[in-house]
Design a protein around this motif. Structure first.
Motif, PDB file in Angstrom:
ATOM      1  N   ARG A 196     -36.838 -22.573 -27.602  1.00  0.00           N
ATOM      2  CA  ARG A 196     -36.073 -22.729 -28.844  1.00  0.00           C
ATOM      3  C   ARG A 196     -34.839 -21.829 -28.839  1.00  0.00           C
ATOM      4  N   ALA A 197     -34.994 -20.607 -28.331  1.00  0.00           N
ATOM      5  CA  ALA A 197     -33.850 -19.695 -28.256  1.00  0.00           C
ATOM      6  C   ALA A 197     -32.791 -20.240 -27.303  1.00  0.00           C
ATOM      7  N   LEU A 198     -33.230 -20.780 -26.164  1.00  0.00           N
ATOM      8  CA  LEU A 198     -32.284 -21.290 -25.175  1.00  0.00           C
ATOM      9  C   LEU A 198     -31.618 -22.570 -25.637  1.00  0.00           C
ATOM     10  N   ALA A 199     -32.286 -23.345 -26.483  1.00  0.00           N
ATOM     11  CA  ALA A 199     -31.646 -24.529 -27.046  1.00  0.00           C
ATOM     12  C   ALA A 199     -30.457 -24.136 -27.907  1.00  0.00           C
ATOM     13  N   LEU A 200     -30.519 -22.946 -28.495  1.00  0.00           N
ATOM     14  CA  LEU A 200     -29.425 -22.455 -29.340  1.00  0.00           C
ATOM     15  C   LEU A 200     -28.339 -21.776 -28.512  1.00  0.00           C
ATOM     16  N   ARG A 201     -28.751 -21.077 -27.442  1.00  0.00           N
ATOM     17  CA  ARG A 201     -27.766 -20.392 -26.594  1.00  0.00           C
ATOM     18  C   ARG A 201     -28.144 -20.594 -25.124  1.00  0.00           C
ATOM     19  N   PRO A 202     -27.908 -21.784 -24.571  1.00  0.00           N
ATOM     20  CA  PRO A 202     -28.383 -22.103 -23.228  1.00  0.00           C
ATOM     21  C   PRO A 202     -27.716 -21.299 -22.117  1.00  0.00           C
ATOM     22  N   ASP A 203     -26.538 -20.747 -22.349  1.00  0.00           N
ATOM     23  CA  ASP A 203     -25.822 -20.028 -21.303  1.00  0.00           C
ATOM     24  C   ASP A 203     -25.889 -18.516 -21.473  1.00  0.00           C
ATOM     25  N   ASP A 204     -26.797 -18.057 -22.315  1.00  0.00           N
ATOM     26  CA  ASP A 204     -26.954 -16.616 -22.526  1.00  0.00           C
ATOM     27  C   ASP A 204     -27.808 -16.048 -21.388  1.00  0.00           C
ATOM     28  N   ALA A 205     -27.174 -15.279 -20.504  1.00  0.00           N
ATOM     29  CA  ALA A 205     -27.866 -14.792 -19.306  1.00  0.00           C
ATOM     30  C   ALA A 205     -29.038 -13.883 -19.660  1.00  0.00           C
ATOM     31  N   ARG A 206     -28.896 -13.079 -20.717  1.00  0.00           N
ATOM     32  CA  ARG A 206     -29.999 -12.186 -21.086  1.00  0.00           C
ATOM     33  C   ARG A 206     -31.203 -12.986 -21.576  1.00  0.00           C
ATOM     34  N   LEU A 207     -30.962 -14.032 -22.376  1.00  0.00           N
ATOM     35  CA  LEU A 207     -32.073 -14.867 -22.826  1.00  0.00           C
ATOM     36  C   LEU A 207     -32.734 -15.569 -21.644  1.00  0.00           C
ATOM     37  N   ARG A 208     -31.924 -16.034 -20.700  1.00  0.00           N
ATOM     38  CA  ARG A 208     -32.487 -16.707 -19.526  1.00  0.00           C
ATOM     39  C   ARG A 208     -33.313 -15.739 -18.687  1.00  0.00           C
ATOM     40  N   MET A 209     -32.857 -14.502 -18.574  1.00  0.00           N
ATOM     41  CA  MET A 209     -33.604 -13.514 -17.803  1.00  0.00           C
ATOM     42  C   MET A 209     -34.952 -13.210 -18.464  1.00  0.00           C
ATOM     43  N   ASN A 210     -34.952 -13.063 -19.787  1.00  0.00           N
ATOM     44  CA  ASN A 210     -36.210 -12.802 -20.490  1.00  0.00           C
ATOM     45  C   ASN A 210     -37.157 -14.001 -20.379  1.00  0.00           C
ATOM     46  N   HIS A 211     -36.596 -15.200 -20.388  1.00  0.00           N
ATOM     47  CA  HIS A 211     -37.404 -16.395 -20.170  1.00  0.00           C
ATOM     48  C   HIS A 211     -38.039 -16.352 -18.788  1.00  0.00           C
ATOM     49  N   ALA A 212     -37.273 -15.920 -17.797  1.00  0.00           N
ATOM     50  CA  ALA A 212     -37.794 -15.814 -16.428  1.00  0.00           C
ATOM     51  C   ALA A 212     -38.985 -14.870 -16.354  1.00  0.00           C
ATOM     52  N   LEU A 213     -38.894 -13.747 -17.042  1.00  0.00           N
ATOM     53  CA  LEU A 213     -39.993 -12.777 -16.999  1.00  0.00           C
ATOM     54  C   LEU A 213     -41.257 -13.347 -17.633  1.00  0.00           C
TER      55      LEU A 213
END
Length: 534
Positions: A196-213
């Protein structure tokens, strides 16, 4: 009459950034009053501990700009790098006292207290802010972090869910909710919140990194390592040309004659864990050079087949490709060696083992290495908060003092070692660490032990990579490296995990540790090097 010249204000700001607050104040007090001058002068007053003068000017400018970020935020950015925490807190309290209806004042003070580990005080301040506006976005998120720090996961979850209802488009809140659920070990729900967070900001590298973890912690390794590559898009992460980044290798990759530079990344534990992949590259014919902290050089050189080991102080050698440590699992994902070398892949120096043997207790007792604290890093608030959760006060190990047949050996370095000045009654702790120079010496000590007991530190990784039995005492909101719901580790076959059942509560962990030690209930060593023990 003209205003203050720009070069004068630039000079004052430069002085403030360098911590020369009195000099800046002397310049600004002679300037013609203006909003810019008043704000800079307030910062100078704060650095000189002129609390009320600073608060008066900051509040006046905050009233003039009620929809903007509070000017005290910039004050924090100037004072905290110079360790002027007490002055910053005093000014924030004075600002809050003057403007208690301004919710920004509660946020700033609450966040500062939270960063300093004073969660109960932060909660009280933030609660006053939420009383003004129960669905305030920033205040609610800060309070949720505060509650989570105190192990109140359900209350934090309820609060974030309430904030989401009022701010459904807040990626920050969805990301904090995902982080909370991951720490609470509710990984399916955490991954849904990340989506849901990435749907709002798909290119946010910090959000993507936290998703990876979160993916890695749930055991979805291939997806997690691929997503983790987003970290290289964060500011300051990618220092070398992208076009020379080692690509994902095919199953039949032939690297003969190609030079690969592995660059330093993460903490010591990360690099010790990732070194398992170096023999895979060497086996493909690559000429490998490794950039790493000096403390690891001896261990790395003994791995064999490595062309060069060097520190960050040395200029980079010529290379065809480069690859940061934590990208190795991703680039090797399709190769036969995707799991890395078998344990043990790190080995103690036989000569150092002989040199350190006299520093260890003699006899037939079970020799137990003990690490109870990590690196505190008070200058990095998130790391400092994590260290408070993972470290155990030495006094909590008092039950070990009464156990027969066990000799305790300290492997503890840093500030936590001072706790040995006030050890539990009856505890005897051999302490060779004052003479230890690097991880090579530590490895030699570990080679002479029967088992290592450690909180989540690099020593646990070192012992695991050497094939030494390890008992990891793990916090409730554990790191992704140790997955979720497991007592073993796919990284280290000789490691067993005792994890908190309740956040912040170590008594049950220590009880289970005593039982495991008394029964010798841990895996046998997996070594191919001589122990030279007795």
């Amino acid at each position: 009459m003209s205003g203050t010249p720009d070069h004068t204000l630039a000079l004052a700001l430069d002085l403030l950034r360098r911590g020369q607050f009195a000099h800046a104040r002397s310049i600004l007090e002679d300037c013609r009053p203006s909003p810019r001058v008043e704000i800079l002068l307030a910062h100078a007053h704060a650095g000189c501990n002129r609390v009320q003068e600073a608060a008066r000017l900051l509040c006046r400018q905050a009233v003039a700009n009620p929809g903007a970020r509070h000017p005290a935020h910039d004050m924090l950015g100037l004072l905290l790098p110079h360790d002027r925490v007490e002055e910053a807190e005093a000014v924030l309290r004075a600002v809050r006292q003057r403007a208690r209806q301004d919710i920004r004042t509660h946020d700033m003070l609450g966040e500062l207290l939270l960063q300093r580990g004073r969660t109960a005080e932060a909660q009280e301040v933030l609660a006053e802010g939420l009383a003004l506006s129960p669905a305030q976005l920033s205040t609610g998120n800060l309070m949720a972090v505060c509650l989570m720090e105190q192990g109140e996961f359900a209350a934090a979850h309820d609060l974030l869910s309430y904030i989401v209802q009022h701010h459904p488009d807040s990626a920050m809140t969805q990301a904090n909710l995902a982080h909370l659920l991951g720490a609470w070990n509710r990984l399916d729900a955490a991954l849904a919140a990340h989506s849901r967070a990435l749907a709002l900001r798909p290119d946010d590298a910090r959000l993507r990194m936290n998703h990876a973890l979160a993916l890695l912690k749930s055991g979805r390794m291939d997806d997690g390592w691929a997503e983790y590559e987003w970290r290289r898009k964060m500011p300051g992460r990618q220092r070398l040309p992208e076009q020379r980044m080692l690509p994902v290798l095919p199953p039949d990759a032939d690297l003969r004659g190609r030079s690969i530079l592995i660059t330093r990344e993460g903490g010591l534990g990360d690099m010790l864990m990732m070194l398992r992949f170096v023999p895979v590259l060497v086996g493909m014919g690559a000429r490998v050079s490794i950039q790493a902290p000096d403390t690891l050089h001896g261990l790395i050189r003994r791995m064999g087949g490595i062309r060069r080991v060097f520190s960050e102080r040395i200029s980079l050698p010529p290379h065809d490709w480069h690859c940061p440590f934590l990208s190795l699992p991703h680039v090797l994902r399709n190769t036969p060696g995707h799991a890395g070398a078998s344990v043990p892949y790190l080995h103690a120096s036989a000569e150092l083992v002989r040199q350190w043997a006299p520093f260890l207790p003699m006899g037939t007792d079970l020799r137990v290495g003990l690490v109870w604290g990590g690196a505190s890093r008070p200058d990095i608030p998130a790391a400092h908060a994590m260290d408070r959760r993972r470290s155990i006060p030495l006094r909590k190990f008092a039950p070990l003092a009464g156990m027969a047949g066990i000799s305790l050996v300290s492997l503890q370095k840093g500030t936590y070692a001072r706790q040995m000045h006030d050890m539990p009654a009856g505890m005897r702790l051999y302490d060779p660490m004052e003479s230890v120079r690097d991880m090579d010496d530590t490895a030699a000590l570990i080679a002479g032990l029967d088992v290592v007991v450690s909180v989540d530190t690099s020593v646990a990784h070192l012992a695991g990579a050497m094939g030494c039995p390890v008992i990891l005492l793990d916090r409730f909101d554990n790191c992704w490296r140790w997955l979720s719901g497991r007592t073993d580790s796919p990284w280290y076959p000789t490691l067993r995990i005792i994890r908190q059942i309740h956040s912040g509560k170590w008594d049950d962990v220590i009880h289970r540790l005593c039982s495991m030690l008394s029964k010798r209930d841990f895996p046998a060593a997996r070594r191919d090097d001589a122990r030279n023990r007795r």
